[in-house]
Scaffold this active site. Structure first.
Site, PDB file in Angstrom:
ATOM      1  N   HIS A 103     -88.807  67.405  49.196  1.00 26.62           N
ATOM      2  CA  HIS A 103     -87.372  67.330  49.422  1.00 26.62           C
ATOM      3  C   HIS A 103     -87.001  66.199  50.392  1.00 26.62           C
ATOM      4  O   HIS A 103     -86.021  65.497  50.181  1.00 26.62           O
ATOM      5  CB  HIS A 103     -86.911  68.680  49.970  1.00 26.62           C
TER       6      HIS A 103
ATOM      7  N   HIS B  12     -78.151  72.047  45.725  1.00 20.63           N
ATOM      8  CA  HIS B  12     -78.463  73.206  46.560  1.00 20.63           C
ATOM      9  C   HIS B  12     -78.860  74.350  45.630  1.00 20.63           C
ATOM     10  O   HIS B  12     -78.285  75.433  45.678  1.00 20.63           O
ATOM     11  CB  HIS B  12     -77.287  73.583  47.461  1.00 20.63           C
TER      12      HIS B  12
END
Ligand SMILES: Nc1ncnc2c1ncn2[C@@H]1O[C@H](COP(=O)(O)OP(=O)(O)O)[C@@H](O)[C@H]1O
Ligand SMILES: [Mg+2]
Lengths: 743, 232, 78, 78
Positions: free
Chosen positions: A53, A99
């Site tokens: 990430h 998200h």
């Protein structure tokens, strides 16, 4: 190291490194960079920084291939958000971010904090957010779990965006079983900033104070970045305490305080605390500036008692910022944040030794080289291989498809398809008008906002057809870009630049990596052809649950500008008795179409051909024609083909139409083919001649197909009526398909 | 004339109201900060929409305890013109300058859309440019706009002609289908007894310019402007 | 010291949230539930002060509850 | 029969609501208040049924509270 010892952290070994998500080689690399074994705080920091990430280790080498240069580009990828010039000094700053995993675990808070994060990315750069969008993918609404997730996600986006005061002006929603256990929630924000007021994440000037502002640090989301870098499993349940709670009110205060601060010359650099919190913000600032930082972690405002340095460095509490002020201006900075009732603390200072040094009660507890850890992070050229399913899909032969007699019902079924039906249930929960700039509200191809200081407007569209990307990732990547561009052009705006959010499965699987590489290649070609560079973006891998990946989903958001916002077009018929012109050539492509899925329950064939040249001409024509005020309305042809596009144009003003063709082709292909580079335009008799001239000038294929008339949608081929439906009936289905399921 | 737009932390239509007053109506306009008491000599106050203090208690409740509100109440009691829009309306009921309360929408969801309103009182300083019974279109955007008042209170409102706007259909019927949020008697906006304080859930500042495709809200600000000039 | 202030809508005021929960409960087979009303609890941590009870009553009336639509009760804890 | 289900945020979870109320209380002179946390009460009216307690526990977990961020307790009344 008595202070360090007081925390009773375990000694770090391979096992601990693994638990934190580091591979053996990565742990070895960390030791090599440090020249010693990291301590517990340090290994936590390294593992977050090197998570997929934060480090982009699987995607980095491929992302480099994307075009990022262009006349309008002021700030390309690498900062919190990209920036392009819109009108002189006036720039647009934007980005989209995922998200996904948090939104599955806790839909409301997951989606809300996604919105919060992207807004912060934009105002960190000095831009006031003026528009938000969201791109959502769920399982189908026949499933109670999906309904619950969608209900929560939409409420979360609304709850955060509305309270913060940014209009959510558009987006997209796509439903397919593959997202059942792994919904995608991509949030986009756009802000306006003056060119000389852009702020970057800099930490310069030895001795300058580092100031922490915003919410207090709690134990939220510790190791969230690592969670976003793993596949989902039953075990994820146990990670649930990672959920963060959003506080949009605090974010609003943070925005106003930051913008007030930025009017003055008090600060050098500023960075929001996003994934991996204080860790990535401090390392990024130090490594970008080639400087170093000292942080006194016991000075960080905390929400809970007994928080340790490890927790403080890795917390993902929301609504926090880190900034470097000019020495001597600390009090000025503090005053502004106090005015807005925000926590503020001086927690460190800039150094020039290239290290991030962490202190607790005066004693050093961690000591890491900033640049090597940021820039020598592991990078993988992962193997990729074409998956077998692709060939299977290609064996589909459209001509063998069963014929359907009742095409009216087919059209109704398509309008009733969750992917095509009105998304009103979603967007009416969003305040899409606050700030009074929204010229085109949700429901048209692109959203358009005005800029109060300029004649120009900004048009935005978010697009990606994941089914195309599944059957042919390369074409799918291109088509996402061209559809977004086409949508922007339908409003009369010139597409300028994109941001993207690449949602894929597990990159350690060669088949997934292949999808990724191909999709990126497709995006690249389209961006080059349309001269719309990539200025920001985000990659989300590991969108899988129990080994099943989602469709490859590279969400594209295109941003364009319209010279005079008064000339903006919408995609609904404006008046009776105008001409309906179909622009672009139909190749009767039915592969991977919504028609195939809805009316034949098939996902097969190939995606439609990519026609970059024709797309470019169509876009140029649209910009030219709308600038000359020659068109009444325009709508591109996409999912559901010509018939669906035509029907959609009749709904808002309840203006019907009659069109006829004279084609030697199956009626269903004529109606529902998804061939690209096509649009329907509405032209008054007065302008017909001029429009024809212009279409010829751009070398576009077109046909005058009919007129706006009545309260029905009528389509003939070779004299036979193949569609004849009442507008109100069609509209009712279109408006209620999703609403009906959600009640 | 001088107008003041109150800014609470979390107000987010403050700039929109300021823009309409200052740039569309070209009225001298200032912001009024919630921590101050000085009204800077204004003769018209707008309590704008938004989420004051996050609306984390009841909507408008925390704002009704801010410093500036003491001055606003005093100003209103002396007959000064006050317009509360959306969150501003909620603040006005919380301060008791207006009767009743605003509850959560009947469907429990935030609603943003254009609604039709029928104007039932054109004799206020805010509504002089409408005709009696005129149907206008103004957007709403709220989670808690469900106006509540007990029966006695409602009767009083009606008797005193304090109801200014009601939600209605395109043709003016005030039936339940045209009621977006469950408000008692389709009430969308009311004035106090003296008529100098108007609270309304719809957002007139969002439809006061040509480019936004609707001018129906412009007339409220213009009515105030003309009224203060002594024109009407 | 801990103080709890309970706030609930008056009986005469419609509670759409409670209503929605009731409907959804019934749909999910909890048909033995006949009514649901939703209220709020404010848990306050307070230091010793003069006239504590009066002050709590005051803040309840003025801020925590809106007497037009709500009623409240106070529970003083350990 | 009356049943009350109390739902509150877990201690470790941020409570923006409580935070905002606390600030405002302090500004208005209620400075003896040190912390505010906001919770919900669901007042259920129920008919007699088998395994009532289990069912109430189930509905609390599934519908009334969100166990990811909240905890609940049940009080069975008269
Ligand atoms: N999640 C969403 N949020 C806000 N608006 C949305 C959302 N999804 C769709 N819309 C709006 O609905 C309209 C139709 O969307 P879509 O079918 O994706 O359009 P297109 O096919 O032209 O790309 C657009 O105006 C879009 O902005
Ligand atoms: Mg479109």
């Amino acid at each position: 190291m008595s202070v360090y010892n007081s925390f009773n952290y375990p000694d770090v070994d391979e096992k601990i490194a693994k638990e934190m998500g580091l591979k053996t080689e990565e742990y070895e690399l960390a030791k090599k960079i440090l020249g010693r074994n990291p301590n517990y705080i340090e290994i936590g920091i390294i593992s977050s920084m090197w998570s997929e990430h934060c480090s982009y280790k699987s995607s980095k080498i491929h992302l480099k291939k994307l075009p990022t240069q262009g006349k309008c580009v002021v700030q390309g990828p690498g900062e919190n958000a990209g920036i392009i010039e819109i009108d002189g000094d006036i720039c647009a700053c934007f980005k989209v971010e995922s998200h996904n995993h948090p939104s599955y675990i806790e839909p409301y808070q997951g989606a809300a904090t996604g919105v919060g994060g992207i807004l912060r990315d934009v105002f960190t750069m000095g831009a006031r957010p003026v528009a938000a969008m969201n791109s959502l993918r769920f399982g189908t609404l026949d499933n109670d779990e999906t309904i619950k997730i969608m209900d929560g996600v939409v409420a979360g986006i609304a709850g955060y965006g509305n309270c913060f005061g940014v209009p959510t002006v558009g987006g997209e929603v796509f439903f397919d079983e593959c997202y059942q256990k792994n919904p995608l929630v991509n949030a986009f924000a756009l802000g306006i900033v003056k060119k000389d007021k852009i702020f970057l994440a800099k930490a310069e000037g030895v001795g300058n104070p580092i100031i922490y502002v915003g919410a207090k640090t709690g134990r939220d989301g510790i190791h969230g970045a690592t969670m976003a870098s793993e596949e989902f499993s039953a075990d994820s349940e146990s990670k649930r305490p990672n959920v963060q709670i959003g506080d949009p009110f605090k974010e609003k205060l943070l925005l106003e305080a930051c913008l007030e601060l930025m009017k003055n010359e008090y600060i050098i650099g500023i960075q929001d605390m996003g994934a991996a919190g204080l860790t990535s913000s401090s390392f990024e600032m130090a490594s970008k500036s080639g400087s170093g930082v000292k942080l006194y972690l016991d000075k960080v405002p905390v929400r809970e008692k007994g928080m340790t340095p490890y927790e403080i460095m890795l917390s993902e509490s929301q609504e926090r910022m880190l900034m470097v002020a000019k020495k001597g201006f600390e009090e000025k900075v503090i005053e502004i944040f106090k005015k807005w009732d925000l926590d503020v603390a001086i927690i460190g200072e800039v150094t020039d030794d290239g290290f991030v040094r962490l202190f607790w009660n005066g004693e050093e507890v961690a000591f890491l080289p900033a640049d090597p850890l940021s820039n020598n992070a592991p990078v993988y050229d992962r193997p990729y291989k074409k998956p077998e399913y692709i060939e299977d899909l290609r064996s589909f032969s459209p001509l063998k498809l069963k014929k359907i007699d009742d095409l009216n019902t087919c059209l109704f079924n398509l309008l009733n398809s969750q992917n095509i039906a009105s998304k009103r249930w979603v967007f009416e929960q969003y305040d899409y008008m606050v700030r009074t700039n929204t010229v085109v509200i949700p429901g048209s191809d692109a959203a358009v906002i005005r800029i109060k200081e300029s004649r120009k407007g900004i048009a935005l569209s978010s697009d990606c057809n994941p089914r195309y990307c599944y059957v042919n990732p390369k074409k799918g990547g291109s088509l996402a870009v061209v559809e977004a561009a086409r949508n922007v052009a339908m409003s009369g705006a010139k597409p300028l630049a994109i941001t993207n959010c690449l949602n894929f499965g597990n990159p350690e699987k060669p088949e997934i990596m292949w999808q990724f590489v191909e999709a990126l290649e497709g995006m690249k070609e389209a961006c080059l052809a349309l001269d719309t560079p990539v200025v920001s973006g985000n990659v989300s891998f590991y969108n899988e649950t129990e080994g099943k990946g989602v469709y490859p989903t590279p969400t594209i958001v295109m941003v364009g500008a319209i010279d005079d916002v008064k000339n903006t077009l919408k995609s609904s018929f404006k008046s009776f008795n105008s001409h309906i012109i179909v622009v672009g050539k139909d190749k009767y492509e039915i592969g991977a179409s919504e028609y195939l899925k809805v009316c034949h329950n098939l996902v097969a064939g190939d995606a439609p051909e990519v026609e970059l040249d024709a797309e470019k001409k169509l876009i140029d024509f649209m910009v030219d024609a709308s600038g000359r005020k020659l068109l009444n309305s325009a709508h591109d042809i996409s999912e559901g083909g010509f018939a669906v596009a035509l029907a959609e144009m009749t709904f808002e003003n309840e203006i019907g139409c009659e069109v006829s063709f004279n084609e030697d082709v199956r009626d269903d292909f004529l109606l529902f083919s998804e061939s690209q580079a096509r649009a329907i335009i509405e032209v008054s008799s007065l302008n017909l001649e001029k429009v024809e001239e212009l279409l010829k000038k751009y070398g576009l294929f077109y046909m005058i197909a009919g007129k706006t008339v009545g309260n029905f949608i009528s389509i003939r081929n070779k004299g036979r009526k193949i569609i004849d439906v009442n507008i109100l009936a069609a509209k009712y289905i279109y408006e209620n398909a999703i609403k009906g399921k959600m009640q | 004339m001088k107008a003041g737009v109150v800014v609470f932390p979390g107000s987010n239509c403050d700039h929109d109201c300021y823009h309409v007053l200052k740039h569309v109506l070209e009225v001298d306009t200032v912001f009024l900060w919630h921590k101050e008491r000085d009204l800077k000599g204004v003769d018209f106050i707008v309590l704008p929409g938004g989420f004051s203090y996050g609306d984390y208690l009841r909507c408008g409740a925390i704002a009704s305890h801010s410093e500036i509100i003491d001055s606003v109440v005093e100003f209103a009691e002396k007959g000064g013109l006050v317009l509360g829009i959306c969150n501003g309306f909620q603040v006005l009921t919380e301060t008791r300058l207006l009767p009743g309360a605003l509850l959560r929408n009947r469907d429990l969801k935030f609603i943003c859309k254009n609604v039709n309103l029928v104007v039932s009182n054109v004799n206020t300083p805010f509504t002089r440019f409408y005709t009696p019974g005129e149907i206008i279109k103004i957007p709403i955007a709220h989670m808690d706009g469900n106006y509540f008042i007990d029966e006695k209170g409602l009767n009083e409102l009606i008797e005193n002609e304090q109801v200014v706007f009601r939600y209605c259909s395109e043709t003016g019927e005030t039936f339940d289908d045209a009621n977006p949020n469950g408000s008692v008697d389709n009430i969308a906006g009311i004035v106090n007894k003296k008529g100098n304080v108007l609270g309304m859930m719809p957002h007139p500042e969002r439809c006061a310019e040509e480019i936004l495709g609707n001018m129906d809200g412009f007339h409220i600000f213009n009515s105030v402007k003309k009224y203060l000039k002594g024109g009407i | 010291m801990k103080i709890k202030v309970y706030v609930k809508l008056k009986e005469t005021v419609l509670d759409p949230q409670g209503e929605a929960i009731l409907q959804s409960a019934k749909r999910n087979g909890y048909d033995f539930i006949d009514s649901v009303r939703v209220g709020k609890i404010f848990e306050l941590e307070v230091s010793k002060t003069e006239n504590l009870n009066e002050k709590i009553d005051e803040i309840s009336k003025k801020m925590l509850a809106n007497p037009i639509i709500e009623e409240y009760s106070i529970e003083v804890g350990e």
